[in-house]
Design a protein around this motif. Structure first.
Motif, PDB file in Angstrom:
ATOM      1  N   ALA A  37       0.841  -1.202   0.000  1.00 56.19           N
ATOM      2  CA  ALA A  37       0.000   0.000   0.000  1.00 56.19           C
ATOM      3  C   ALA A  37       0.873   1.247   0.000  1.00 56.19           C
ATOM      4  O   ALA A  37       1.805   1.370   0.784  1.00 56.19           O
ATOM      5  CB  ALA A  37      -0.909   0.001   1.224  1.00 56.19           C
ATOM      6  N   THR A  38       0.580   2.150  -0.879  1.00 52.25           N
ATOM      7  CA  THR A  38       1.309   3.414  -0.931  1.00 52.25           C
ATOM      8  C   THR A  38       0.328   4.530  -1.290  1.00 52.25           C
ATOM      9  O   THR A  38      -0.739   4.282  -1.841  1.00 52.25           O
ATOM     10  CB  THR A  38       2.461   3.358  -1.950  1.00 52.25           C
ATOM     11  OG1 THR A  38       3.249   4.547  -1.815  1.00 52.25           O
ATOM     12  CG2 THR A  38       1.937   3.253  -3.374  1.00 52.25           C
ATOM     13  N   VAL A  39       0.700   5.742  -0.964  1.00 51.82           N
ATOM     14  CA  VAL A  39      -0.166   6.891  -1.212  1.00 51.82           C
ATOM     15  C   VAL A  39      -0.028   7.318  -2.671  1.00 51.82           C
ATOM     16  O   VAL A  39       1.080   7.565  -3.161  1.00 51.82           O
ATOM     17  CB  VAL A  39       0.203   8.052  -0.260  1.00 51.82           C
ATOM     18  CG1 VAL A  39      -0.563   9.305  -0.620  1.00 51.82           C
ATOM     19  CG2 VAL A  39      -0.087   7.638   1.177  1.00 51.82           C
ATOM     20  N   THR A  40      -1.138   7.407  -3.366  1.00 55.54           N
ATOM     21  CA  THR A  40      -1.152   7.808  -4.773  1.00 55.54           C
ATOM     22  C   THR A  40      -1.311   9.310  -4.906  1.00 55.54           C
ATOM     23  O   THR A  40      -1.615  10.012  -3.926  1.00 55.54           O
ATOM     24  CB  THR A  40      -2.306   7.117  -5.514  1.00 55.54           C
ATOM     25  OG1 THR A  40      -3.555   7.600  -4.979  1.00 55.54           O
ATOM     26  CG2 THR A  40      -2.245   5.606  -5.356  1.00 55.54           C
ATOM     27  N   GLU A  41      -1.137   9.816  -6.106  1.00 58.75           N
ATOM     28  CA  GLU A  41      -1.345  11.241  -6.346  1.00 58.75           C
ATOM     29  C   GLU A  41      -2.790  11.638  -6.086  1.00 58.75           C
ATOM     30  O   GLU A  41      -3.059  12.728  -5.575  1.00 58.75           O
ATOM     31  CB  GLU A  41      -0.953  11.605  -7.774  1.00 58.75           C
ATOM     32  CG  GLU A  41      -1.054  13.107  -8.039  1.00 58.75           C
ATOM     33  CD  GLU A  41      -0.626  13.502  -9.433  1.00 58.75           C
ATOM     34  OE1 GLU A  41       0.599  13.613  -9.663  1.00 58.75           O
ATOM     35  OE2 GLU A  41      -1.516  13.686 -10.299  1.00 58.75           O
ATOM     36  N   ALA A  42      -3.730  10.732  -6.407  1.00 57.14           N
ATOM     37  CA  ALA A  42      -5.139  11.015  -6.142  1.00 57.14           C
ATOM     38  C   ALA A  42      -5.378  11.172  -4.638  1.00 57.14           C
ATOM     39  O   ALA A  42      -6.167  12.024  -4.209  1.00 57.14           O
ATOM     40  CB  ALA A  42      -6.017   9.903  -6.706  1.00 57.14           C
ATOM     41  N   ASP A  43      -4.699  10.348  -3.816  1.00 56.05           N
ATOM     42  CA  ASP A  43      -4.801  10.486  -2.358  1.00 56.05           C
ATOM     43  C   ASP A  43      -4.253  11.844  -1.920  1.00 56.05           C
ATOM     44  O   ASP A  43      -4.832  12.527  -1.074  1.00 56.05           O
ATOM     45  CB  ASP A  43      -4.019   9.374  -1.647  1.00 56.05           C
ATOM     46  CG  ASP A  43      -4.583   8.000  -1.916  1.00 56.05           C
ATOM     47  OD1 ASP A  43      -5.817   7.853  -1.924  1.00 56.05           O
ATOM     48  OD2 ASP A  43      -3.794   7.059  -2.109  1.00 56.05           O
ATOM     49  N   ALA A  44      -3.101  12.217  -2.483  1.00 56.78           N
ATOM     50  CA  ALA A  44      -2.478  13.496  -2.129  1.00 56.78           C
ATOM     51  C   ALA A  44      -3.368  14.666  -2.535  1.00 56.78           C
ATOM     52  O   ALA A  44      -3.481  15.654  -1.807  1.00 56.78           O
ATOM     53  CB  ALA A  44      -1.108  13.610  -2.797  1.00 56.78           C
ATOM     54  N   ALA A  45      -4.020  14.549  -3.695  1.00 59.06           N
ATOM     55  CA  ALA A  45      -4.935  15.597  -4.148  1.00 59.06           C
ATOM     56  C   ALA A  45      -6.135  15.711  -3.213  1.00 59.06           C
ATOM     57  O   ALA A  45      -6.604  16.815  -2.917  1.00 59.06           O
ATOM     58  CB  ALA A  45      -5.397  15.314  -5.571  1.00 59.06           C
ATOM     59  N   GLU A  46      -6.635  14.569  -2.742  1.00 58.68           N
ATOM     60  CA  GLU A  46      -7.751  14.579  -1.795  1.00 58.68           C
ATOM     61  C   GLU A  46      -7.331  15.248  -0.488  1.00 58.68           C
ATOM     62  O   GLU A  46      -8.077  16.045   0.092  1.00 58.68           O
ATOM     63  CB  GLU A  46      -8.213  13.145  -1.535  1.00 58.68           C
ATOM     64  CG  GLU A  46      -9.373  13.021  -0.564  1.00 58.68           C
ATOM     65  CD  GLU A  46     -10.693  13.497  -1.140  1.00 58.68           C
ATOM     66  OE1 GLU A  46     -11.627  13.734  -0.336  1.00 58.68           O
ATOM     67  OE2 GLU A  46     -10.813  13.641  -2.368  1.00 58.68           O
ATOM     68  N   LEU A  47      -6.138  14.937  -0.021  1.00 59.96           N
ATOM     69  CA  LEU A  47      -5.610  15.550   1.196  1.00 59.96           C
ATOM     70  C   LEU A  47      -5.497  17.062   1.036  1.00 59.96           C
ATOM     71  O   LEU A  47      -5.917  17.827   1.915  1.00 59.96           O
ATOM     72  CB  LEU A  47      -4.237  14.948   1.510  1.00 59.96           C
ATOM     73  CG  LEU A  47      -3.437  15.609   2.634  1.00 59.96           C
ATOM     74  CD1 LEU A  47      -4.163  15.471   3.966  1.00 59.96           C
ATOM     75  CD2 LEU A  47      -2.039  15.003   2.721  1.00 59.96           C
ATOM     76  N   ALA A  48      -4.943  17.509  -0.087  1.00 52.11           N
ATOM     77  CA  ALA A  48      -4.781  18.938  -0.327  1.00 52.11           C
ATOM     78  C   ALA A  48      -6.127  19.641  -0.445  1.00 52.11           C
ATOM     79  O   ALA A  48      -6.317  20.746   0.078  1.00 52.11           O
ATOM     80  CB  ALA A  48      -3.947  19.178  -1.587  1.00 52.11           C
TER      81      ALA A  48
END
Length: 243
Positions: A37-48
């Motif tokens: 499991a790793t953090v994707t760009e989509a996850d990072a975009a959701e966080l931002a």
């Protein structure tokens, strides 16, 4: 001879069954242990996105709070003031948020004419949305200019930092730790509506997933007016933000 053939056939069948059982067991073990499991760009975009929108107590809400202080609090040149701001979403709201921040602010003047208002704050914040929940520590520094009556809009420069832990509610639903930094350049704010009109910011997101894999994303945030913004990270894909 017939007895020997039957024995070999039975043994061969048992070996196939055992092999299948081992394969199924391995698949189940692999599926139940998301070691990759790793953090994707989509996850990072959701966080931002969650760190920007007011529904989660994000940057835009802090911008509104700072401008409101400028308009409603009696300030004196060179006199520092402190205050505490505690706010939460309505009961039962989704998404929900809460934060408690300690602010200090100082009005700088050119002679007797106010030139800029500086803010610093520290505190904690939480939000719980349909795709992600988070528990963070927040710090920030804002410089608000355009205070004279002749200025048509406020101009704000910010450094906004959130450090905490998140839980994804989609996909593999893993947890991760993150550090988010948003630095803006000349965000303009309407003096009447207190809405952001335009401006840009750099975004840096780093951390590690529950599997121990690190991640690092960088990009830009552009405020487009009308409660809209566009986020672009490493891949060049545009993520639209609206509040």
């Amino acid at each position: 001879m017939k007895t020997t053939l039957k024995s070999r056939s039975a043994l061969f069948s048992l070996m196939i069954v055992a092999g299948l059982g081992l394969a199924i067991s391995s698949c189940k073990k692999e599926a139940s242990t998301p070691t990759d499991a790793t953090v994707t760009e989509a996850d990072a975009a959701e966080l931002a996105t969650n760190a920007v929108v007011p529904a989660n107590g994000g940057l835009t809400l802090q911008v509104n709070s700072s401008v409101t202080i400028c308009k409603t609090v009696t300030l004196q040149c060179g006199v520092e003031k402190d205050s505490s701001i505690t706010q939460s979403s309505a009961s039962g709201a989704s998404p929900s948020y809460s934060y408690a921040l300690n602010w200090n602010y100082l009005l700088n003047c050119s002679g007797a004419v106010p030139s800029q208002l500086t803010f610093n704050f520290t505190g904690g914040s939480k939000y719980d949305g349909p795709r992600m929940s988070s528990d963070d520590k927040s710090t920030g520094g804002f410089v608000l200019a355009g205070l004279t009556p002749s200025s048509s809009a406020y101009v704000l420069n910010t450094t906004y930092n959130r450090t905490g832990s998140q839980t994804s509610k989609i996909g593999r639903k893993y947890t991760f730790n993150s550090n988010l930094i948003i630095k803006s350049a000349d965000i303009t704010i309407d003096k009447s509506s207190l809405k952001i009109l335009s401006g840009t910011a750099t975004v840096a997101i780093s951390g590690a997933s529950s599997s121990g894999k690190s991640f690092n994303f960088n990009g830009t945030l552009t405020f487009n007016g009308n409660n809209k913004a566009t986020l672009v990270l490493n891949s060049g894909v545009s993520y639209n933000i609206q509040w």
